[in-house]
Write an enzyme that holds these catalytic residues in place. Structure first.
Site, PDB file in Angstrom:
ATOM      1  N   LYS A   1      46.484 -23.418 -52.844  1.00 24.11           N
ATOM      2  CA  LYS A   1      46.104 -22.281 -52.019  1.00 24.11           C
ATOM      3  C   LYS A   1      47.179 -21.210 -52.102  1.00 24.11           C
ATOM      4  O   LYS A   1      48.387 -21.519 -52.099  1.00 24.11           O
ATOM      5  CB  LYS A   1      45.913 -22.758 -50.576  1.00 24.11           C
ATOM      6  CG  LYS A   1      45.405 -21.720 -49.595  1.00 24.11           C
ATOM      7  CD  LYS A   1      45.156 -22.375 -48.247  1.00 24.11           C
ATOM      8  CE  LYS A   1      44.618 -21.400 -47.215  1.00 24.11           C
ATOM      9  NZ  LYS A   1      44.302 -22.074 -45.934  1.00 24.11           N
TER      10      LYS A   1
ATOM     11  N   SER B   1      39.856 -21.652 -44.302  1.00 28.33           N
ATOM     12  CA  SER B   1      40.399 -20.541 -45.076  1.00 28.33           C
ATOM     13  C   SER B   1      40.837 -20.968 -46.485  1.00 28.33           C
ATOM     14  O   SER B   1      41.166 -20.131 -47.310  1.00 28.33           O
ATOM     15  CB  SER B   1      41.589 -19.935 -44.322  1.00 28.33           C
ATOM     16  OG  SER B   1      42.662 -20.862 -44.205  1.00 28.33           O
TER      17      SER B   1
ATOM     18  N   SER C   1      40.648 -25.623 -41.666  1.00 28.79           N
ATOM     19  CA  SER C   1      40.713 -24.942 -42.967  1.00 28.79           C
ATOM     20  C   SER C   1      40.833 -25.860 -44.178  1.00 28.79           C
ATOM     21  O   SER C   1      40.794 -25.379 -45.313  1.00 28.79           O
ATOM     22  CB  SER C   1      41.863 -23.929 -42.970  1.00 28.79           C
ATOM     23  OG  SER C   1      41.577 -22.868 -42.088  1.00 28.79           O
TER      24      SER C   1
END
Length: 445
Positions: free
Chosen positions: A65, A143, A167
């Site tokens: 990420k 996310s 997330s």
């Protein structure tokens, strides 16, 4: 993949080139790639092929990420306002994976600033909406959007995501992947963007619970660069009899979750056939979600105060994010302190573990939601209303259990703090007896 590498049936360089090609085509078509690290990846893969395997992840390509710092490589936090941001060091997680011989393929797209401003649209990302691995009309989740999508699409061997409140589990659920949120403090956050210092966690998104366990064992452990890390050693070895599974009262009828209700009960049936016992449990009725929202607002505004006060703040994609962060700057100290006191009161929820060793709940009541509609029009909510699990830093492991209209749906196992082994054991046993986690989206074959 590990066996193929060990048998010399494929080289790390060959795997890396294959994954890079998929990232350039399929990954980018799903808005899931923030930055390819092609030259670094090929160099690391060549080194892996020249040396003896030093871990199960040796030579395995992965992505992270884009909130994890990578030396000399852009780390944009999904934000148009951080387009030129580059750090001169690696995050601890990236360093531990590379020390294990894993190969960094790419930084993966995410919701801008991990969604701390309470975003309301899938477009709240520098690259636009990240698209579900199964249907480009659906959202990949947030996310850790790119981490979930690229893993399910077979664009990376595994990925790293982060979670403050959903997330890791959300993109895992929406893409049919398996995601492991560890106990708070289990994995070092050094070099990771802060959204909420007292809630943020890092963990793996993979195609199976066993793969998640391998990755988590590599990245877990104390780190002098992050004083919040735990000193206790992670062990995923099964201990004692099969864990007792607790069941919360789920509002399938109110959520109109017909497909999820059927999949949930089929999952329970499969686990009972494996010898798992179940019983009904309940959390103390406390406003857990309200406390989390206040804590995220206060700590997120503090973490990003300089950016919020800068001219770059207006570059964020989602007007709700802009308004949300601006409002968060006005969070009152009395409200934050109330939330922290509520967190202490929420420790009463640990009494649930007197009646069970883990809790099984739907991750969400529905499949991935459409990318062209605001969330407040389509979002039903998390199974068990998420409860105190993130607030108290409990581990959870989300895994696919079926489909709704052609897109995956998911359950999660939640366990007490430090008991990742329970989550792992239940999900692993379920996946050994079923094949939902082996289903691949059309573009992943």
């Amino acid at each position: 993949m590990r066996k193929a590498l060990d048998r010399k049936e494929v080289s790390s360089v060959e795997l890396t080139r294959m994954y890079l090609d998929r990232l350039k085509t399929i990954g980018t078509a799903h808005n899931a790639v923030a930055e390819l690290t092609e030259s670094l990846a090929l160099k690391q893969a060549a080194e892996a092929d020249r040396t003896t395997a030093r871990s199960p992840l040796h030579g395995i390509p992965f992505g992270v990420k884009d909130l994890l710092a990578t030396k000399g490589i852009p780390t944009r936090w999904g934000s148009p306002g951080h387009a030129d941001q580059v750090f001169d060091y690696d995050s601890t997680v990236v360093r531990r994976l590379e020390d294990a011989g894993a190969v960094l393929l790419a930084k993966l797209e995410m919701i801008e600033l991990a969604g701390g401003g309470n975003y309301n649209v899938a477009n709240a990302s520098r690259m636009g909406p990240c698209l579900s691995a199964w249907d480009k009309r659906l959202w990949a989740g947030g996310s850790s959007s790119g981490s979930g999508a690229t893993t399910a699409l077979g664009c990376v061997g595994f990925s790293i995501g982060s979670e403050t409140s959903g997330s890791i589990t959300c993109p895992s659920a929406f893409n049919g992947a398996t995601g492991f949120r560890p106990t708070y403090g289990r994995v070092s956050r050094f070099g990771a963007m802060a959204l909420c210092w007292t809630l943020d966690k890092l963990g793996p998104i993979c195609r199976s619970a066993e793969d998640c366990g391998t990755v988590l064992e590599t990245i877990a452990g104390p780190d002098p660069l992050d004083p919040s890390t735990l000193g206790e050693r992670l062990s995923l070895r099964s201990r004692g009899p099969k864990p007792r599974i607790g069941l919360l009262k789920e509002n399938f009828k109110d959520a109109k979750a017909t497909a999820m209700e059927a999949a949930y009960h089929a999952t329970l049936d499969a686990l009972r056939k494996l010898g798992y016992e179940t019983s009904e449990v309940a959390y103390p009725p406390l406003p857990y979600g309200t406390a989390i929202n206040i804590i995220v607002d206060a700590e997120g505004a503090s973490a990003h105060e300089n950016f919020i006060r800068s001219d770059r703040f207006a570059k964020l994609q989602d007007v709700n994010q802009i308004a949300g962060f601006a409002a968060a700057m006005q969070t009152r100290a009395v409200d934050y302190l109330w939330a922290m006191r509520l967190r202490t009161e929420a420790l009463k929820a640990n009494a649930v573990w007197d009646k069970c060793d883990c809790i099984l709940t739907p991750t969400f009541y529905h499949r991935a939601i459409p990318i062209d509609q605001p969330f407040d029009k389509t979002w039903v909510g998390m199974g068990g209303d998420d409860g105190p699990s993130n607030l108290l830093g409990w581990p959870a492991l989300a895994f696919p259990v079926g489909f709704e209209d052609g897109a995956p749906i998911s359950c999660q196992v939640i366990a007490p703090a430090l008991r990742e082994d329970v989550c792992y054991r239940v999900a692993r046993d379920f996946q050994r007896a079923t094949d939902w986690h082996t289903c691949r989206p059309p573009n992943a074959s």
